[in-house]
Design a protein around this motif. Structure first.
Motif, PDB file in Angstrom:
ATOM      1  N   ARG A 402       0.826  -1.210   0.000  1.00 46.37           N
ATOM      2  CA  ARG A 402       0.000   0.000   0.000  1.00 46.37           C
ATOM      3  C   ARG A 402       0.860   1.259   0.000  1.00 46.37           C
ATOM      4  O   ARG A 402       0.537   2.247  -0.674  1.00 46.37           O
ATOM      5  N   ALA A 403       1.955   1.244   0.741  1.00 45.87           N
ATOM      6  CA  ALA A 403       2.827   2.418   0.793  1.00 45.87           C
ATOM      7  C   ALA A 403       3.473   2.687  -0.560  1.00 45.87           C
ATOM      8  O   ALA A 403       3.613   3.847  -0.977  1.00 45.87           O
ATOM      9  N   VAL A 404       3.846   1.634  -1.254  1.00 45.94           N
ATOM     10  CA  VAL A 404       4.451   1.790  -2.584  1.00 45.94           C
ATOM     11  C   VAL A 404       3.423   2.327  -3.579  1.00 45.94           C
ATOM     12  O   VAL A 404       3.736   3.149  -4.445  1.00 45.94           O
ATOM     13  N   ALA A 405       2.180   1.866  -3.465  1.00 42.31           N
ATOM     14  CA  ALA A 405       1.133   2.250  -4.421  1.00 42.31           C
ATOM     15  C   ALA A 405       0.640   3.664  -4.223  1.00 42.31           C
ATOM     16  O   ALA A 405       0.233   4.339  -5.184  1.00 42.31           O
ATOM     17  N   SER A 406       0.668   4.154  -3.006  1.00 41.65           N
ATOM     18  CA  SER A 406      -0.003   5.405  -2.647  1.00 41.65           C
ATOM     19  C   SER A 406       0.358   6.605  -3.529  1.00 41.65           C
ATOM     20  O   SER A 406      -0.542   7.310  -4.006  1.00 41.65           O
ATOM     21  N   PRO A 407       1.641   6.892  -3.788  1.00 40.75           N
ATOM     22  CA  PRO A 407       1.955   8.069  -4.617  1.00 40.75           C
ATOM     23  C   PRO A 407       1.380   7.975  -6.025  1.00 40.75           C
ATOM     24  O   PRO A 407       0.937   8.987  -6.591  1.00 40.75           O
ATOM     25  N   TRP A 408       1.362   6.768  -6.580  1.00 42.71           N
ATOM     26  CA  TRP A 408       0.842   6.599  -7.944  1.00 42.71           C
ATOM     27  C   TRP A 408      -0.681   6.693  -7.961  1.00 42.71           C
ATOM     28  O   TRP A 408      -1.267   7.206  -8.927  1.00 42.71           O
ATOM     29  N   GLN A 409      -1.325   6.190  -6.927  1.00 39.54           N
ATOM     30  CA  GLN A 409      -2.781   6.306  -6.852  1.00 39.54           C
ATOM     31  C   GLN A 409      -3.195   7.773  -6.736  1.00 39.54           C
ATOM     32  O   GLN A 409      -4.185   8.198  -7.330  1.00 39.54           O
ATOM     33  N   GLU A 410      -2.432   8.542  -5.972  1.00 40.25           N
ATOM     34  CA  GLU A 410      -2.707   9.976  -5.839  1.00 40.25           C
ATOM     35  C   GLU A 410      -2.488  10.677  -7.174  1.00 40.25           C
ATOM     36  O   GLU A 410      -3.303  11.513  -7.587  1.00 40.25           O
ATOM     37  N   ARG A 411      -1.415  10.350  -7.840  1.00 41.49           N
ATOM     38  CA  ARG A 411      -1.123  10.953  -9.147  1.00 41.49           C
ATOM     39  C   ARG A 411      -2.202  10.603 -10.168  1.00 41.49           C
ATOM     40  O   ARG A 411      -2.556  11.413 -11.018  1.00 41.49           O
ATOM     41  N   CYS A 412      -2.737   9.382 -10.046  1.00 45.55           N
ATOM     42  CA  CYS A 412      -3.749   8.918 -10.995  1.00 45.55           C
ATOM     43  C   CYS A 412      -5.022   9.752 -10.906  1.00 45.55           C
ATOM     44  O   CYS A 412      -5.740   9.920 -11.903  1.00 45.55           O
ATOM     45  N   ARG A 413      -5.332  10.278  -9.742  1.00 46.98           N
ATOM     46  CA  ARG A 413      -6.543  11.094  -9.587  1.00 46.98           C
ATOM     47  C   ARG A 413      -6.442  12.386 -10.389  1.00 46.98           C
ATOM     48  O   ARG A 413      -7.442  12.961 -10.785  1.00 46.98           O
ATOM     49  N   GLU A 414      -5.224  12.858 -10.626  1.00 44.19           N
ATOM     50  CA  GLU A 414      -5.019  14.099 -11.364  1.00 44.19           C
ATOM     51  C   GLU A 414      -4.820  13.862 -12.860  1.00 44.19           C
ATOM     52  O   GLU A 414      -5.237  14.669 -13.683  1.00 44.19           O
ATOM     53  N   ASP A 415      -4.162  12.760 -13.214  1.00 45.67           N
ATOM     54  CA  ASP A 415      -3.841  12.496 -14.623  1.00 45.67           C
ATOM     55  C   ASP A 415      -3.732  10.998 -14.846  1.00 45.67           C
ATOM     56  O   ASP A 415      -2.646  10.420 -14.771  1.00 45.67           O
ATOM     57  N   GLY A 416      -4.869  10.359 -15.098  1.00 44.96           N
ATOM     58  CA  GLY A 416      -4.887   8.914 -15.276  1.00 44.96           C
ATOM     59  C   GLY A 416      -4.047   8.435 -16.449  1.00 44.96           C
ATOM     60  O   GLY A 416      -3.179   7.573 -16.286  1.00 44.96           O
ATOM     61  N   PRO A 417      -4.274   8.970 -17.659  1.00 48.06           N
ATOM     62  CA  PRO A 417      -3.478   8.503 -18.810  1.00 48.06           C
ATOM     63  C   PRO A 417      -1.975   8.717 -18.614  1.00 48.06           C
ATOM     64  O   PRO A 417      -1.175   7.832 -18.918  1.00 48.06           O
ATOM     65  N   GLY A 418      -1.592   9.888 -18.099  1.00 41.92           N
ATOM     66  CA  GLY A 418      -0.173  10.152 -17.874  1.00 41.92           C
ATOM     67  C   GLY A 418       0.425   9.222 -16.835  1.00 41.92           C
ATOM     68  O   GLY A 418       1.590   8.830 -16.930  1.00 41.92           O
ATOM     69  N   THR A 419      -0.378   8.839 -15.849  1.00 41.24           N
ATOM     70  CA  THR A 419       0.114   7.931 -14.817  1.00 41.24           C
ATOM     71  C   THR A 419       0.425   6.558 -15.407  1.00 41.24           C
ATOM     72  O   THR A 419       1.484   5.977 -15.138  1.00 41.24           O
ATOM     73  N   LEU A 420      -0.485   6.001 -16.214  1.00 44.12           N
ATOM     74  CA  LEU A 420      -0.223   4.704 -16.840  1.00 44.12           C
ATOM     75  C   LEU A 420       0.972   4.782 -17.789  1.00 44.12           C
ATOM     76  O   LEU A 420       1.752   3.831 -17.909  1.00 44.12           O
ATOM     77  N   ASP A 421       1.125   5.900 -18.455  1.00 48.39           N
ATOM     78  CA  ASP A 421       2.252   6.104 -19.361  1.00 48.39           C
ATOM     79  C   ASP A 421       3.576   6.059 -18.592  1.00 48.39           C
ATOM     80  O   ASP A 421       4.505   5.327 -18.945  1.00 48.39           O
ATOM     81  N   HIS A 422       3.652   6.817 -17.507  1.00 45.05           N
ATOM     82  CA  HIS A 422       4.911   6.912 -16.755  1.00 45.05           C
ATOM     83  C   HIS A 422       5.135   5.721 -15.830  1.00 45.05           C
ATOM     84  O   HIS A 422       6.295   5.392 -15.527  1.00 45.05           O
ATOM     85  N   LEU A 423       4.070   5.058 -15.386  1.00 50.52           N
ATOM     86  CA  LEU A 423       4.239   3.827 -14.627  1.00 50.52           C
ATOM     87  C   LEU A 423       4.981   2.778 -15.455  1.00 50.52           C
ATOM     88  O   LEU A 423       5.833   2.048 -14.931  1.00 50.52           O
ATOM     89  N   TYR A 424       4.641   2.708 -16.714  1.00 54.15           N
ATOM     90  CA  TYR A 424       5.304   1.747 -17.597  1.00 54.15           C
ATOM     91  C   TYR A 424       6.796   2.046 -17.682  1.00 54.15           C
ATOM     92  O   TYR A 424       7.637   1.147 -17.577  1.00 54.15           O
ATOM     93  N   LEU A 425       7.136   3.314 -17.866  1.00 54.76           N
ATOM     94  CA  LEU A 425       8.546   3.693 -17.945  1.00 54.76           C
ATOM     95  C   LEU A 425       9.263   3.420 -16.627  1.00 54.76           C
ATOM     96  O   LEU A 425      10.390   2.911 -16.608  1.00 54.76           O
ATOM     97  N   ALA A 426       8.620   3.759 -15.519  1.00 53.39           N
ATOM     98  CA  ALA A 426       9.276   3.650 -14.220  1.00 53.39           C
ATOM     99  C   ALA A 426       9.563   2.211 -13.834  1.00 53.39           C
ATOM    100  O   ALA A 426      10.657   1.903 -13.332  1.00 53.39           O
ATOM    101  N   TYR A 427       8.615   1.305 -14.071  1.00 48.35           N
ATOM    102  CA  TYR A 427       8.753  -0.034 -13.526  1.00 48.35           C
ATOM    103  C   TYR A 427       8.824  -1.138 -14.583  1.00 48.35           C
ATOM    104  O   TYR A 427       9.642  -2.045 -14.462  1.00 48.35           O
TER     105      TYR A 427
END
Length: 623
Positions: A402-427
């Motif tokens: 949950r701690a690892v997911a939290s920053p990305w879940q918060e970011r997803c509320r502001e920019d869902g498409p950008g989050t999935l885009d950058h999640l792929y690059l990051a991990y």
């Protein structure tokens, strides 16, 4: 492959402890899984001995720049490759290394040292990672996480052969997903530098800075705008492969029936770079059939590699799971599951090689297989990514997830498409692909144009939902090799042909209820349904299943609370799953179990016999 390690004392003018240098030189046999006779070493130390740079390579002399280059009063080493080898001088002299790296073509990281200072930087994808640790006496930075850990442990223990200390909470991600969804590693105190980042240590003080990613512009709304962005990406790809025009051997391209390797074939064809293609699979698989058609359309030589079978042709011959896992662990340092196909280590071959891995970067990252781009659906996707197989975790394991997911879940509320885009690059690229790529670099010369800094920068500057439509890469393929427009693709049709209009209420209800979609209009080149081919890793023989389950249980009994039980419920360790269920999860648990018990003790694989896995009747009879 080049391996780099840099050391900086926490107090300026105080020499790095000799035991740390001694431990690093001894640990290289565990951290660099190649024949020792093929390795050459080089090094540098500052006048006061407070900074040092060590490098090792198994690449033949004359292949790329020296393992350690010098200039501007510094030395520097490179992992990966530069699109223009002449850029090395500019990187040596750059006042801001991180900014220089992300604006330099190629797929690489840089390790640089000078009097009283060391710094290192990753590219926009960190496909070539940088790992770092610190102790009371030294900062340690390097390209192999195990080497960084053992050097740091030597500083802590004053031992030239220290024991490994595991980061057990961080292993929850490896245990349930097969790779890291964080910047952690299996080793306590060792972290991975983010993408597009620089770590700088001056006079014992460490600073980490991250270069911002480019902001995406709006999707094109006219043919002229579309053509302009297609041309922009095409130019970046052509620039990325320009050095290959001088290669003495044809590029070896791993070709499938999909989109990404087809784009590479079209790119090499357009750039007039000699290449040959190969496909692995059974004769009637869509990959083999369609790859042959692509090669024929481009007029290039194509070869099919078939899985190894028993003499009678009824069984598939596979390595013992312990042998397979040993190879994955030593090549990828416990950061990717033995479920993945990791090539073995052989003598280094400098022939350039390519495959379609990473092509999703040009198609919106994790958006490329996101069926519904609605913001709520994207939030569910992010939750599912970080929550996969979380039911097997202990309370402590779930808290970490949950701690690892939290920053990305918060970011997803502001920019869902950008989050999935950058999640792929990051991990997916920065951790999964980076670990897998390490296994390639030790014996091959992989050149991935999709991960080139300038190609990625160009892609990230374009709207991720438009990239998801696949109109961009379809346009580039057509511009490079028009004759491929009529060759079908494997699996689903090109997305822009089925999502050319905004979804109606009926479409959204159909997605919500998971009803079959209406038949789409014919699309360019058509498509061939991919289906689900037989996979021995997911449909194992009783012998293989028994060996893996026994391996997990034996490791648990040997380690007790110091093993998987720290993050995985004992019921799942004991094999609560029905036979054959969630086999991918069992592969992940088995990988972590072998790592914790073997602890990278010997680079030599265990001497265990191969196994025979019965083939389905349709494959064993050749139908």
């Amino acid at each position: 492959m080049r391996v780099h390690l840099m050391l900086a004392a926490r107090r300026a003018g105080v020499p790095v402890p000799p035991v740390v240098l001694e431990a690093a030189r001894e640990a290289i046999t565990r951290a660099f899984p190649v024949p020792a006779a093929t390795v050459t070493a080089s090094g540098w130390r500052s006048a006061s001995g407070d900074t040092a740079s060590l490098s090792w390579s198994n690449e033949p002399e004359g292949h790329g720049p020296p393992a350690l280059c010098s200039g501007a009063g510094r030395v520097a080493g490179l992992t990966g490759h530069l699109a223009d080898p002449g850029d090395m001088d500019r990187l040596l002299a750059a006042s801001r290394l991180g900014e220089a790296v992300v604006r330099t073509g190629g797929v690489f990281s840089v390790f640089r040292a000078g009097e009283g200072q060391v710094d290192a930087a990753t590219g926009l994808t960190r496909a070539c990672p940088v790992f770092h640790a610190e102790t009371a006496d030294v900062h340690v930075v390097g390209s192999r996480a195990l080497l960084v850990h053992l050097a740091a442990r030597a500083a802590e223990t004053a031992s030239h052969r220290p024991e490994i200390v595991w980061d057990l909470p961080a292993l929850e991600s490896m245990a349930r997903t097969g790779y890291f969804l964080s910047d952690e590693t299996p080793f306590r105190g060792v972290g991975a530098l983010p993408a597009g980042a620089e770590i700088s240590i001056t006079a014992g003080r460490r600073v980490i800075t991250v270069s911002p990613a480019p902001e995406p512009r709006a999707a094109p709304t006219s043919r002229r705008g579309t053509r302009a962005q297609v041309d922009e990406l095409a130019d970046a790809l052509l620039t990325a492969v320009r050095p290959l025009r001088d290669t003495t051997e044809p590029v070896r391209l791993s070709l499938t029936g999909g989109r990404d390797s087809r784009l590479l074939a079209a790119l090499l064809y357009k750039a007039d770079i000699p290449f040959v293609t190969a496909t692995s699979g059974h004769d009637d698989s869509p990959d083999v059939v369609l790859a042959g058609r692509v090669a024929e359309a481009l007029g290039v030589r194509h070869r099919v590699s078939r899985p190894k079978r028993s003499e009678g042709g009824t069984d598939l011959i596979i390595p013992h799971p312990r042998v397979r896992t040993h190879n994955a662990l030593f090549a990828c340092e416990g950061m990717i599951s033995a479920y993945e196909n990791i090539p073995g280590g052989t003598r280094y071959d400098p022939t350039p090689r390519m495959s379609g891995h990473g092509g999703e970067v040009l198609r919106g990252g994790f958006l490329q297989n996101q069926a519904d781009p609605d913001p709520r659906a994207i939030r569910r996707r992010v939750d599912a990514l970080f929550g996969k197989n979380a039911d097997v975790l202990t309370r402590e394991g779930k808290e970490h997830a949950r701690a690892v997911a939290s920053p990305w879940q918060e970011r997803c509320r502001e920019d869902g498409p950008g989050t999935l885009d950058h999640l792929y690059l990051a991990y997916r690229v920065g951790r999964w692909h980076a670990a897998s790529r390490a296994s390639l670099l030790r014996a091959q010369n992989p050149v991935p144009p999709f991960l080139d800094n300038l190609v990625v920068r160009t892609a990230l500057s374009m709207d991720p939902l438009w990239r998801r439509s696949e109109a961009l890469i379809h346009g580039v393929i057509g511009a490079f090799a028009p004759q491929l427009r009529d060759v079908p693709v494997e699996g689903r049709p090109w997305r822009f042909t089925t999502e050319a209009r905004d979804p109606t209420l009926a479409d959204r209800l159909r997605l919500h209820l998971r009803l079959p979609a209406k038949e789409a209009a014919p699309e360019p080149g058509g498509s061939v349904p991919a289906g689900k081919p037989w996979n021995w890793r997911l449909q194992p023989s009783p012998e293989l299943l028994g060996l893996m389950r026994a391996g997990v249980v034996e490791a648990h009994e040997a380690l007790k609370g110091d093993g998987l039980a720290a993050v995985v419920n004992e019921a799942h360790i004991a094999g609560e799953e029905p036979p054959g269920a969630r086999m991918d999860l069992l592969w992940h648990l088995y990988t972590v179990s072998v790592m914790l018990t073997d602890a990278f003790a010997s680079p030599l694989p265990p001497d265990l016999p191969s196994l025979s896995v019965p083939l389905p009747e349709s494959l064993s009879t050749g139908r």
